[in-house]
Design a protein around this motif. Sequence first.
Motif, short mmCIF file in Angstrom:
data_model
loop_
_atom_site.label_atom_id
_atom_site.label_comp_id
_atom_site.label_asym_id
_atom_site.label_seq_id
_atom_site.Cartn_x
_atom_site.Cartn_y
_atom_site.Cartn_z
N LEU A 97 37.21 29.95 31.48
CA LEU A 97 37.82 31.29 31.42
C LEU A 97 37.61 32.04 32.74
O LEU A 97 38.51 32.72 33.25
CB LEU A 97 37.27 32.12 30.25
N PHE A 98 36.42 31.90 33.32
CA PHE A 98 36.16 32.52 34.62
C PHE A 98 37.18 32.01 35.64
O PHE A 98 37.76 32.80 36.39
CB PHE A 98 34.73 32.20 35.09
N MET A 99 37.43 30.71 35.64
CA MET A 99 38.37 30.15 36.61
C MET A 99 39.80 30.65 36.37
O MET A 99 40.53 30.92 37.32
CB MET A 99 38.35 28.62 36.59
N ARG A 100 40.18 30.79 35.11
CA ARG A 100 41.53 31.31 34.84
C ARG A 100 41.66 32.75 35.31
O ARG A 100 42.68 33.14 35.88
CB ARG A 100 41.86 31.22 33.35
N LEU A 101 40.62 33.54 35.06
CA LEU A 101 40.67 34.94 35.52
C LEU A 101 40.65 35.00 37.04
O LEU A 101 41.34 35.82 37.66
CB LEU A 101 39.50 35.74 34.92
N LEU A 102 39.84 34.14 37.64
CA LEU A 102 39.76 34.10 39.10
C LEU A 102 41.12 33.72 39.72
O LEU A 102 41.56 34.32 40.70
CB LEU A 102 38.69 33.10 39.52
N ASP A 103 41.76 32.73 39.11
CA ASP A 103 43.08 32.29 39.59
C ASP A 103 44.06 33.46 39.53
O ASP A 103 44.76 33.78 40.50
CB ASP A 103 43.57 31.12 38.72
N ARG A 104 44.06 34.14 38.38
CA ARG A 104 44.95 35.28 38.22
C ARG A 104 44.60 36.39 39.21
O ARG A 104 45.47 37.03 39.80
CB ARG A 104 44.85 35.81 36.77
N TYR A 105 43.31 36.59 39.42
CA TYR A 105 42.89 37.64 40.33
C TYR A 105 43.37 37.35 41.76
O TYR A 105 43.88 38.23 42.44
CB TYR A 105 41.37 37.83 40.29
N CYS A 106 43.21 36.11 42.18
CA CYS A 106 43.67 35.73 43.53
C CYS A 106 45.18 35.94 43.64
O CYS A 106 45.67 36.45 44.66
CB CYS A 106 43.32 34.28 43.85
N GLN A 107 45.90 35.56 42.59
CA GLN A 107 47.36 35.77 42.63
C GLN A 107 47.69 37.24 42.77
O GLN A 107 48.62 37.62 43.47
CB GLN A 107 48.02 35.26 41.35
N ARG A 108 46.93 38.07 42.08
CA ARG A 108 47.19 39.52 42.14
C ARG A 108 46.86 40.08 43.51
O ARG A 108 47.64 40.84 44.09
CB ARG A 108 46.35 40.26 41.08
N VAL A 109 45.66 39.75 44.01
CA VAL A 109 45.23 40.34 45.29
C VAL A 109 46.14 39.91 46.42
O VAL A 109 46.55 40.72 47.25
CB VAL A 109 43.76 39.95 45.60
N PHE A 110 46.47 38.60 46.46
CA PHE A 110 47.24 38.09 47.60
C PHE A 110 48.72 37.98 47.30
O PHE A 110 49.42 37.16 47.88
CB PHE A 110 46.65 36.75 48.05
#
Length: 399
Positions: A347-360
């Motif tokens: 779940l951390f990795m899924r949120l991290l993936d989404r977060y990177c997509q949002r930030v960049f």
Amino acid sequence: DELGISLTDMAMMAPPAPVPPPRPSARQIVSIGTETDSYAFSFHEGELNAILSKVPPGWKVCVVSVVGAFRTGKSFLLSWFLRYLEAHCVRRGGGGSVGSDAAAAADDDGKRWFERVLTLNQHEGSFDWRGGKERNTTGMWMWSDPYFLPRPSRGDEVAVLLVDTQGMFDHETTVGLTAAIFGLSTLLSSYQIYNVDKRIQEDNLQQLALFSEYGRMAFEAEEKAAAMGISEGDGEDAGESEKETGDASSSYKKKVPGKQPFQKIEFLVRDWQNFDTEDETDIAAMEAEMAAYLEHVTAERAASDLKETRDQITSCFEDVSCFMMTHPGFGVIKNKYEGDVSKIEPLFMRLLDRYCQRVFNTDGIDGIPPLEPKTVRGRELSAVELASYIKSYALMFEE
Ligand code: GDP
Ligand code: MG
């Protein structure tokens, strides 16, 4: 000897050995403390200029910065940002082929960018994120190489810089220095991430209000000085920017100058434990919870001091947002953790993936505004302008 050639002659004839480009690394642009004064604030102009000189002339620069308390996973996050950028950038300033190759490879084996990273330590020269490191250094770091991200809808590219801070709120750094680091990183970033542990607490809001006010005061003092013509940096830039805006670049954006001096602040809540969504793959439902949480936290309260804190924040930033990550798993926080990605909670990795997509996200996704280049009073800065802008504030804090 027989040929009449001495060793010195031969040395002079040999082609100079090619100097390999220095390995990418985090470079310290501000340090705190000298041998004689442990509280001195020093700006390392050469380091900053070396990085910004890797941005092609006239390009716009997005600056993503992370601030927050000691050992809350800032550097760990930044090391993931680097991997995301390596996999998604068109190219990296400073040499080395990355990006499209890595992205193509990802398509080949059907794996996401983060699934292709087996261990975080693999990538040498990453932001130093490992646990157990004492705070022997305080200050600000910028990644040595800008990353160039495409903006498909505009047909151009922007440069992205990453900034890490160290030693805030750690009981050893004075409030004044913490305010200076926070203020400077807010002034130089177009996307400021305020990393907080478990929840947004009232004192997080108060600190943000205080430190952004500090940044705002610096900003206004500098603006006033520039208006009076005593700021060397801004004076020189005028011609430069005229040139750039005149080149009919369709990417040039002139926003109506808002009254807020800064662009974006995002609370990044770490180790969030309260998602109601039970489906661990429904990130959209979790994002709805994040938005509702921010709404709740920043809702106007009756008590006037709470209201003042919130007003202060919204008067400093054009955009206030929130994202939440869950705990990465106990395998990660162990002292012996070697960077094994399979030990990180899915779940951390899924949120991290989404977060990177949002930030960049450079074009805007799902109604989330795109990553913006650094602007001052609504005008986008080039690398040259950003360098003199940062310098003028850094010198102000050095005093
Ligand atoms: P920094 O001081 O904020 O830069 O923190 P670091 O990135 O160096 O991380 C400090 C420690 O926390 C390391 O042991 C990391 O593995 C661990 N860590 C990283 N991310 C998280 C997180 O989201 N939650 C928790 N609880 N620990 C984390
Ligand atoms: Mg760190």
